[in-house]
Design an enzyme around this catalytic site. Structure first.
Site, PDB file in Angstrom:
ATOM      1  N   LYS A  22       0.846  -1.212   0.000  1.00  0.00           N
ATOM      2  CA  LYS A  22       0.000   0.000   0.000  1.00  0.00           C
ATOM      3  C   LYS A  22       0.874   1.252   0.000  1.00  0.00           C
ATOM      4  CE  LYS A  22      -1.592   1.540   4.009  1.00  0.00           C
ATOM      5  NZ  LYS A  22      -1.227   2.911   4.402  1.00  0.00           N
ATOM      6  N   ASN A  23       1.908   1.267   0.843  1.00  0.00           N
ATOM      7  CA  ASN A  23       2.702   2.486   1.016  1.00  0.00           C
ATOM      8  C   ASN A  23       3.702   2.745  -0.101  1.00  0.00           C
ATOM      9  OD1 ASN A  23       1.206   2.992   3.235  1.00  0.00           O
ATOM     10  ND2 ASN A  23       2.759   2.334   4.714  1.00  0.00           N
ATOM     11  N   CYS A 116      -4.990  12.752  13.664  1.00  0.00           N
ATOM     12  CA  CYS A 116      -4.904  11.331  13.300  1.00  0.00           C
ATOM     13  C   CYS A 116      -4.911  10.498  14.569  1.00  0.00           C
ATOM     14  CB  CYS A 116      -3.616  11.076  12.519  1.00  0.00           C
ATOM     15  SG  CYS A 116      -3.389   9.353  12.108  1.00  0.00           S
ATOM     16  N   ARG A 121       0.675  14.416  13.491  1.00  0.00           N
ATOM     17  CA  ARG A 121       1.408  14.133  12.241  1.00  0.00           C
ATOM     18  C   ARG A 121       1.505  15.395  11.394  1.00  0.00           C
ATOM     19  NH1 ARG A 121      -0.939   8.696   9.681  1.00  0.00           N
ATOM     20  NH2 ARG A 121       1.018   8.734   8.532  1.00  0.00           N
ATOM     21  N   ASP A 307       4.822   0.494  12.044  1.00  0.00           N
ATOM     22  CA  ASP A 307       3.598  -0.135  11.547  1.00  0.00           C
ATOM     23  C   ASP A 307       3.470  -1.601  11.944  1.00  0.00           C
ATOM     24  OD1 ASP A 307       3.598   1.740   8.399  1.00  0.00           O
ATOM     25  OD2 ASP A 307       3.054   2.304  10.446  1.00  0.00           O
ATOM     26  N   ARG A 399      -8.502  -0.654   5.033  1.00  0.00           N
ATOM     27  CA  ARG A 399      -7.725   0.424   4.421  1.00  0.00           C
ATOM     28  C   ARG A 399      -6.376  -0.060   3.912  1.00  0.00           C
ATOM     29  NH1 ARG A 399      -7.184   5.845   7.606  1.00  0.00           N
ATOM     30  NH2 ARG A 399      -6.036   6.154   5.657  1.00  0.00           N
TER      31      ARG A 399
HETATM   32  C1  EPZ Z   1       4.452   6.827   6.415  1.00  0.00           C
HETATM   33  O1  EPZ Z   1       3.684   7.911   6.934  1.00  0.00           O
HETATM   34  C2  EPZ Z   1       3.498   5.639   6.319  1.00  0.00           C
HETATM   35  N1  EPZ Z   1       2.386   5.982   5.461  1.00  0.00           N
HETATM   36  C3  EPZ Z   1       2.980   5.293   7.708  1.00  0.00           C
HETATM   37  O2  EPZ Z   1       2.197   4.111   7.608  1.00  0.00           O
HETATM   38  C4  EPZ Z   1       4.148   5.013   8.631  1.00  0.00           C
HETATM   39  O3  EPZ Z   1       3.678   4.829   9.935  1.00  0.00           O
HETATM   40  C5  EPZ Z   1       5.137   6.192   8.617  1.00  0.00           C
HETATM   41  O4  EPZ Z   1       5.542   6.499   7.281  1.00  0.00           O
HETATM   42  C6  EPZ Z   1       6.387   5.911   9.426  1.00  0.00           C
HETATM   43  O5  EPZ Z   1       7.029   4.775   8.970  1.00  0.00           O
HETATM   44  C7  EPZ Z   1       2.576   5.938   4.110  1.00  0.00           C
HETATM   45  O6  EPZ Z   1       3.636   5.644   3.581  1.00  0.00           O
HETATM   46  C8  EPZ Z   1       1.387   6.274   3.268  1.00  0.00           C
HETATM   47  P1  EPZ Z   1       6.516  10.231   8.380  1.00  0.00           P
HETATM   48  P2  EPZ Z   1       4.240   9.405   6.918  1.00  0.00           P
HETATM   49  O7  EPZ Z   1       6.314  11.525   7.699  1.00  0.00           O
HETATM   50  O8  EPZ Z   1       5.075   9.616   5.713  1.00  0.00           O
HETATM   51  C9  EPZ Z   1       7.030  13.328  11.987  1.00  0.00           C
HETATM   52  C10 EPZ Z   1       0.325   2.692   7.818  1.00  0.00           C
HETATM   53  O9  EPZ Z   1      -0.073   2.122   8.836  1.00  0.00           O
HETATM   54  N2  EPZ Z   1       6.902  14.356  10.931  1.00  0.00           N
HETATM   55  O10 EPZ Z   1       7.668   9.405   7.984  1.00  0.00           O
HETATM   56  O11 EPZ Z   1       3.085  10.294   7.158  1.00  0.00           O
HETATM   57  C11 EPZ Z   1       5.740  12.520  12.156  1.00  0.00           C
HETATM   58  O12 EPZ Z   1       4.824  13.156  12.996  1.00  0.00           O
HETATM   59  C12 EPZ Z   1       0.794   4.156   7.914  1.00  0.00           C
HETATM   60  O13 EPZ Z   1       0.402   2.160   6.704  1.00  0.00           O
HETATM   61  C13 EPZ Z   1       7.055  15.680  11.260  1.00  0.00           C
HETATM   62  O14 EPZ Z   1       7.289  16.021  12.420  1.00  0.00           O
HETATM   63  O15 EPZ Z   1       5.175   9.381   8.217  1.00  0.00           O
HETATM   64  C14 EPZ Z   1       6.274  11.215  12.705  1.00  0.00           C
HETATM   65  O16 EPZ Z   1       6.460  11.335  14.075  1.00  0.00           O
HETATM   66  C15 EPZ Z   1       0.467   4.788   9.226  1.00  0.00           C
HETATM   67  N3  EPZ Z   1       6.933  16.617  10.275  1.00  0.00           N
HETATM   68  C16 EPZ Z   1       7.614  11.059  11.991  1.00  0.00           C
HETATM   69  O17 EPZ Z   1       8.007  12.364  11.576  1.00  0.00           O
HETATM   70  C17 EPZ Z   1       6.703  16.261   8.954  1.00  0.00           C
HETATM   71  O18 EPZ Z   1       6.598  17.134   8.082  1.00  0.00           O
HETATM   72  C18 EPZ Z   1       7.602  10.130  10.780  1.00  0.00           C
HETATM   73  O19 EPZ Z   1       6.520  10.491   9.952  1.00  0.00           O
HETATM   74  C19 EPZ Z   1       6.559  14.905   8.651  1.00  0.00           C
HETATM   75  C20 EPZ Z   1       6.668  13.967   9.647  1.00  0.00           C
END
Ligand code: EPZ
Length: 420
Positions: A22-23, A116, A121, A307, A399
């Site tokens: 999915k990701n 969320c 996030r 995840d 999802r």
């Molecule tokens: C991706 O989300 C995945 N989703 C998530 O999977 C996964 O949990 C996550 O990466 C971490 O591995 C998809 O790929 C569609 P991040 P993403 O930006 O990109 C902080 C699932 O279950 N952050 O890497 O949204 C954030 O809050 C989903 O399939 C900032 O602070 O995650 C988090 O603590 C859930 N500012 C950390 O970084 C930003 O601008 C990592 O988030 C962006 C992120």
């Protein structure tokens, strides 16, 4: 609304084919906004997040059609550029259209994702990266309004308090493919899904090197041409089925699973007593004894993925001893703890850490899914529990899991989907 009814206590046995990731699929679908012509994406999982993004892309002037084993995607109108809040709030990954729209159409209006279930996030790093490429960004009625005559290559640092950002890296990489000049991203996310996206973009004519490492270089090009691509297998789905084999003391053969994408997980499962053997195009996972307790800390790739935190917690609920689980990516990602507690688990939460004291056996109970991975953990716990469990709100699991109850039933689980 559907729910699952599960009778626990059956050992799982047999073969399961892992679906496409999915990701990886979601950013690759968004990347089709960048090119001319019709793309074919193969191995696309049947999950509602894909349907959801298809709807959003449809509103952005793209034709998206289901085809055998995948999707056909083609831009037919470059006028629309507004990703509405109504759509974006339902799926955060929608934010992945921001970079491609900006790069290809010079303008984008994308709703800020909002709250969320798994924690705060923000997307500040995404915006910081696009700004470094010369985008003009404003906030209007909760929407990001972005404009750029043409983005220009730059050095971009994508590090944040919790490491890098996966979809943030995707957004900046996609935007930089059509920028003028060279972009160097430092502290890029190294997830296999980013590498898969880069392979797709390079097949369309992009010039990206270093994807999968913290430093990614992109030489901007004038245009990209549609292509055909098969997405990588879903390492999180594979990890979930490995836990299913372990939690039921079963033996499961996973096909189409990439073990090289999940070495930290395999190492942890072996540490606690599961047998994980490589097999053609996948693995055989079995367990023939009570597992041992351990410590788990979630980290960015190649560490243990957040995840899989909930699923590993479900497994450790009946381990021998105390396990300490530390969530380093989403410190509040513990919605599953109280529900596992309803099934007799002994878990104490302290900030971003949960201490799990293994119990002899979980017991069946009515439980409520709260987010995608938490719901997978409840299903796994139910497979091992004594008696019947009802898992409500399984739309969360749909999802990101492709017909999970059918796959589990083929492995011998007593699981039924019923509508409430
Ligand atoms: C991706 O989300 C995945 N989703 C998530 O999977 C996964 O949990 C996550 O990466 C971490 O591995 C998809 O790929 C569609 P991040 P993403 O930006 O990109 C902080 C699932 O279950 N952050 O890497 O949204 C954030 O809050 C989903 O399939 C900032 O602070 O995650 C988090 O603590 C859930 N500012 C950390 O970084 C930003 O601008 C990592 O988030 C962006 C992120």
């Amino acid at each position: 609304m559907d729910k699952f009814i599960i009778q626990g206590g059956r050992r799982l046995r047999g073969d399961v084919a892992i679906s496409g990731a999915k990701n990886a699929t979601l950013p690759i679908m968004a990347a089709c906004l960048l090119c001319e012509g019709e793309s074919r994406i193969l191995g696309v999982p049947e999950v509602t997040d894909v349907q959801h993004l298809s709807g959003l892309l449809g509103e952005l002037g793209m034709e998206v059609a289901r085809a055998a084993d995948g999707l056909r995607l083609k831009v037919v109108d470059e006028q629309p550029c507004h990703a509405r809040y109504d759509l974006v709030r339902k799926m955060r990954a929608s934010v992945c259209v921001l970079g491609p729209l900006l790069a290809k159409r010079g303008r984008a209006r994308v709703a800020m994702p909002g709250g969320c279930a798994i924690g705060s996030r923000p997307i500040d790093i995404h915006l910081r990266g696009l700004k470094a490429l010369g985008a003009q960004l404003d906030l209007k009625e909760g929407d990001i309004v972005a404009t750029a005559k043409r983005l220009r290559g730059a050095e971009v640092f994508l590090g944040g308090a919790f490491g890098s950002t996966v979809t943030g890296t995707a957004n900046v990489v996609m935007a930089a493919t059509l920028a003028a000049g060279k972009t160097v991203i430092e502290f890029a996310a190294c997830e296999p899904e980013i590498e898969d996206l880069a392979n797709f973009l390079n097949a369309m004519g992009a010039k990206i090197t270093g994807a999968g490492s913290p430093r990614v270089t992109i030489e901007g090009v004038e245009r990209l041409q549609a292509t055909s691509h098969r997405v990588i297998p879903d390492r999180i789905e594979a990890g979930t089925f490995m836990v299913a084999a372990g939690i039921t003391n079963g033996e499961v053969r996973l096909s189409q699973a990439r073990l090289d994408h999940m070495l930290a997980v395999v190492d942890k499962l072996r540490q606690i007593g599961l047998i994980v053997e490589r097999a053609d195009g996948g693995a055989v996972v079995s367990s023939n004894r009570r597992i041992s307790a351990t410590d788990v800390t979630t980290q960015p790739y190649p560490g243990i993925p957040t995840d899989l935190q909930a699923q590993l917690m479900a497994l450790l609920c009946s381990a021998d001893g105390n396990s300490v689980i530390t969530e380093k990516i989403y410190p509040d990602r513990f919605m599953h703890v109280a529900e596992l507690g309803r099934m007799g688990a002994n878990i104490r939460k302290e900030g971003p850490t949960a201490i799990v004291t293994g119990v002899k056996r979980l017991v069946g109970a009515p439980v409520m899914a709260s987010d995608l991975r938490a719901s997978a953990a409840l299903v796994l716990a139910a497979l091992a529990a004594e008696g019947e469990t009802t898992v409500s709100r399984v739309y969360h699991i749909d999802r990101g899991y492709d017909r999970i109850e059918q796959k589990l039933a083929r492995l011998g689980a007593d699981i039924r989907r019923v509508s409430e």
